[in-house]
Design an enzyme around this catalytic site. Structure first.
Site, PDB file in Angstrom:
ATOM      1  N   ASP A 175       0.836  -1.201   0.000  1.00 28.21           N
ATOM      2  CA  ASP A 175       0.000   0.000   0.000  1.00 28.21           C
ATOM      3  C   ASP A 175       0.873   1.254   0.000  1.00 28.21           C
ATOM      4  O   ASP A 175       1.544   1.555   0.989  1.00 28.21           O
ATOM      5  CB  ASP A 175      -0.892  -0.042   1.247  1.00 28.21           C
ATOM      6  N   CYS A 213      -9.141   6.172   4.782  1.00 32.70           N
ATOM      7  CA  CYS A 213      -9.426   4.799   4.380  1.00 32.70           C
ATOM      8  C   CYS A 213     -10.509   4.843   3.308  1.00 32.70           C
ATOM      9  O   CYS A 213     -11.429   5.674   3.366  1.00 32.70           O
ATOM     10  CB  CYS A 213      -9.894   3.996   5.587  1.00 32.70           C
ATOM     11  N   GLY A 214     -10.423   3.951   2.330  1.00 31.05           N
ATOM     12  CA  GLY A 214     -11.366   3.958   1.224  1.00 31.05           C
ATOM     13  C   GLY A 214     -12.806   3.750   1.613  1.00 31.05           C
ATOM     14  O   GLY A 214     -13.710   3.944   0.795  1.00 31.05           O
ATOM     15  N   ARG A 250      -5.168   3.095  -8.082  1.00 30.17           N
ATOM     16  CA  ARG A 250      -6.477   2.983  -7.426  1.00 30.17           C
ATOM     17  C   ARG A 250      -7.232   4.302  -7.568  1.00 30.17           C
ATOM     18  O   ARG A 250      -6.646   5.379  -7.453  1.00 30.17           O
ATOM     19  CB  ARG A 250      -6.280   2.657  -5.945  1.00 30.17           C
ATOM     20  N   ASN A 437     -10.891  -5.019  -4.211  1.00 34.16           N
ATOM     21  CA  ASN A 437     -10.772  -5.116  -2.760  1.00 34.16           C
ATOM     22  C   ASN A 437     -12.003  -5.821  -2.192  1.00 34.16           C
ATOM     23  O   ASN A 437     -13.091  -5.258  -2.164  1.00 34.16           O
ATOM     24  CB  ASN A 437     -10.630  -3.708  -2.167  1.00 34.16           C
ATOM     25  N   LEU A 438     -11.815  -7.058  -1.735  1.00 30.38           N
ATOM     26  CA  LEU A 438     -12.890  -7.845  -1.105  1.00 30.38           C
ATOM     27  C   LEU A 438     -12.979  -7.411   0.353  1.00 30.38           C
ATOM     28  O   LEU A 438     -12.715  -8.183   1.274  1.00 30.38           O
ATOM     29  CB  LEU A 438     -12.559  -9.337  -1.210  1.00 30.38           C
ATOM     30  N   SER A 439     -13.369  -6.200   0.561  1.00 33.78           N
ATOM     31  CA  SER A 439     -13.143  -5.530   1.837  1.00 33.78           C
ATOM     32  C   SER A 439     -13.910  -6.122   3.016  1.00 33.78           C
ATOM     33  O   SER A 439     -15.101  -6.431   2.904  1.00 33.78           O
ATOM     34  CB  SER A 439     -13.512  -4.058   1.710  1.00 33.78           C
ATOM     35  N   PRO A 440     -13.252  -6.243   4.174  1.00 30.62           N
ATOM     36  CA  PRO A 440     -13.954  -6.600   5.407  1.00 30.62           C
ATOM     37  C   PRO A 440     -14.768  -5.428   5.954  1.00 30.62           C
ATOM     38  O   PRO A 440     -15.506  -5.592   6.929  1.00 30.62           O
ATOM     39  CB  PRO A 440     -12.817  -6.983   6.361  1.00 30.62           C
ATOM     40  N   SER A 441     -14.642  -4.253   5.327  1.00 23.24           N
ATOM     41  CA  SER A 441     -15.506  -3.129   5.699  1.00 23.24           C
ATOM     42  C   SER A 441     -16.927  -3.335   5.184  1.00 23.24           C
ATOM     43  O   SER A 441     -17.852  -2.669   5.640  1.00 23.24           O
ATOM     44  CB  SER A 441     -14.947  -1.819   5.130  1.00 23.24           C
TER      45      SER A 441
END
Length: 576
Positions: A175, A213-214, A250, A437-441
């Protein structure tokens, strides 16, 4: 009369070496690896920025490996799937099952900054934080690779044939946040990444001053041209170092609501303006300044801003034109004709400027159209931006010639968004690789997907071209889950909790940390000791008496130990 200058042979040799290196760089750029890459500089520029001492970097071998891995996945319609690694334990476990490693800025920000000061993902940590984590993991990868080689070369051929070989040297993608400042900051950051072991780096199009953060609110984009400068700076540094580091661009344009400037016409079609003529000359920033001068604070200022935004009737210029056409007294056919003409002239791929848009609108009879993008600017001076997948596509088109992969940050795992983005990108850049991004968010259980659909999500979007997919914070969440549940059980049941939850599960699943001395390399350094001392050492760590010998024996739950009538431990006969 002045004597003519005779060029010394040393100067000619210097120029000869320089030109030979320029030709070498040009041939490198002409290779298949860079057939899609656009550079606004020359090979001579690159060689001029190099020193005379040629250097090589281990990360370059991994960068080439990463390129081959991703291109294979792209060709097969599959994806490299990975997640953010926290530490050497995780990176060695991941090596058995995954083909790339991710290093997350969020995880570093919260768990491992250069100053040891944790915090949220605002990219306000020292810029060597993520490169330091990359080095931490890369050193571990190399160490476990050396350790494995020593162990395998100590085996017979028959033993080696029965022992799976693990490729610990999986490429790391790291990153790079926003590049951490201006051009020189981005250049130095990328140099650090190469030196510390990164095979790939991603850089995003948020403002470095307000970076979030995205999946946070309040994101501010930079102009398309500024982010291209970041990508060019990164590529230039890689070229100067002679490496093929993968560059991921990105964009946060899907959910962004603000943009720093209107200097780039490619951004104009997504900037919002006030359409209420009653607000002419009454800017939001001015109204807020007056309210603050009158002593208003907090909730009062927020209420004033909300009211102003509601009155302003914010729209993009295209929306303003479309609404104006529909509100004219023309016939429906005439309205349709004008709408078609407007859309033909202002389609997204044409990226017309606001000035060009106004000229077209006037030709359509809209001469007194009120639309002002300065009135709604924030107190910080930012313009209002209408984020969307289309905004991400337009930016992806601009970034693609300067990057190897394009990543659109999203707010939910939406297959329709993925499909729209992939089709949009391929319409202009059919060979560009995509990242996701398979985000955990995301609350995946609230996504509306069934378990089967979740299982199929990665392969489905891989077929769309998303050949690198990653869960940014899976290492962080896995660490928290295991430790929290174990600590709770350990507080209640003591050693049985450890044996049941950890030790037996390590044994049952073949996790090599069960024998943690061996995993840490005690045997490897015993080999050093014995080599130095002629093949024998009385102080070898794994010699007679090491407790890890217990794990080589076949223990059973029933036969390992039992308690005598007096409560004393009785060792089973098989151990006596």
């Amino acid at each position: 009369m002045a004597a003519s200058f005779s060029v010394p042979s040393m100067i000619m040799e210097e120029e000869g070496r320089f030109e030979a290196e320029v030709a070498e760089v040009q041939a490198w750029w002409n290779s298949e690896r860079f057939k899609l890459t656009r550079r606004p500089y020359t090979a001579k520029d690159v060689v001029s920025l190099r020193g005379s001492l040629r250097q090589s970097y281990a990360s370059n071998d991994l960068a080439k490996k990463l390129w081959r891995t991703l291109k294979t996945h792209q060709a097969n319609g599959t994806a490299s799937r990975t997640f953010g690694a926290l530490d050497p334990v995780q990176v060695t476990m991941m090596a058995k099952h995954l083909d790339t490693i991710y290093v997350s800025g969020w995880q570093c920000s919260s768990t491992h900054t250069s100053t040891n000061e944790p915090g949220p993902d605002l990219a306000d940590y020292p810029y060597d934080t993520v490169p330091n984590k990359v080095e931490h993991l890369f050193f571990a990868q190399q160490y476990h690779d050396r350790k494995q080689r020593e162990a395998r070369m100590s085996m017979s051929r028959e033993e080696r044939a029965k022992t799976p070989y693990i490729d610990y040297l999986k490429p790391i993608i790291a990153d790079g946040d926003t590049g951490f400042g201006g051009t020189t900051a981005t250049v130095k950051l990328c140099k650090l990444f190469v030196e510390r072991g990164a095979a790939g780096v991603h850089i995003e199009d948020q403002s470095s001053v307000t970076k979030k953060c995205g999946h946070m609110a309040g994101k501010v984009l930079v102009a398309v041209s500024e982010h291209i400068n970041r990508l060019v700076a990164a590529r230039l540094q890689f070229d100067v170092m002679g490496v093929e580091t993968i560059l991921v661009a990105r964009t946060d344009a899907v959910a962004a609501t603000l943009i720093q400037t209107n200097v780039d016409k490619r951004d104009h079609q997504f900037i919002l303006g006030a359409t209420n003529p009653n607000l002419r000359g009454k800017s939001l920033a001015g109204a807020l300044a007056e309210a603050m001068a009158a002593g208003k604070t907090g909730a009062e200022l927020q209420a004033l801003e909300d009211q102003w935004i509601s009155m302003a009737q914010l729209k993009t210029f295209s929306e303003c034109v479309t609404d104006a056409i529909m509100n004219t007294n023309a016939t429906e056919n005439e309205k349709r004709r004008k709408l078609d003409e407007w859309m033909n002239h202002s389609s997204y791929e044409k990226c017309i400027s606001n000035e060009q848009g106004r000229e077209i609108a006037e030709k359509l009879g809209l001469k007194n159209l009120f639309w002002d993008w300065d009135l709604p600017r924030t107190r910080e001076g930012f313009y209002r931006f209408k984020g969307s997948v289309m905004a991400a596509i337009v930016r992806g088109w601009a970034f693609a010639p300067h990057a190897d992969l394009i990543w659109m940050e999203t707010s939910s795992p939406d297959l329709v968004e993925c499909t729209t983005f992939a089709k949009g990108m391929k319409s202009i850049h059919p060979e560009t690789m995509l990242a996701y991004n398979l985000s955990p968010s995301f609350n995946w259980d609230a996504s509306g997907m069934s378990d089967k659909q979740m299982e199929e999500f990665i392969p489905r979007i891989a077929r769309l071209g998303f050949c690198w997919q990653f869960i940014t914070l899976a290492g962080f969440h896995a660490d928290a889950l295991v430790v929290d549940t174990f600590a709770r059980d350990y507080a209640r049941r003591g050693m049985l909790a450890y044996v049941e939850r950890i030790q037996r599960e390590e044994r049952n699943n073949g996790v090599d940390t069960l024998a943690h001395q061996k995993w840490s390399g005690a045997n490897y350094y015993d080999r050093y000791l014995k080599t130095v001392q002629g093949g024998i050492s009385s102080t070898a760590a794994m010699g007679k008496g090491v407790t890890e010998e217990q794990f080589k024996e076949s223990w059973t739950r029933e036969g390992a130990v039992n308690l005598g009538e007096e409560g004393n431990v009785v060792v089973a006969k098989s151990r006596m």
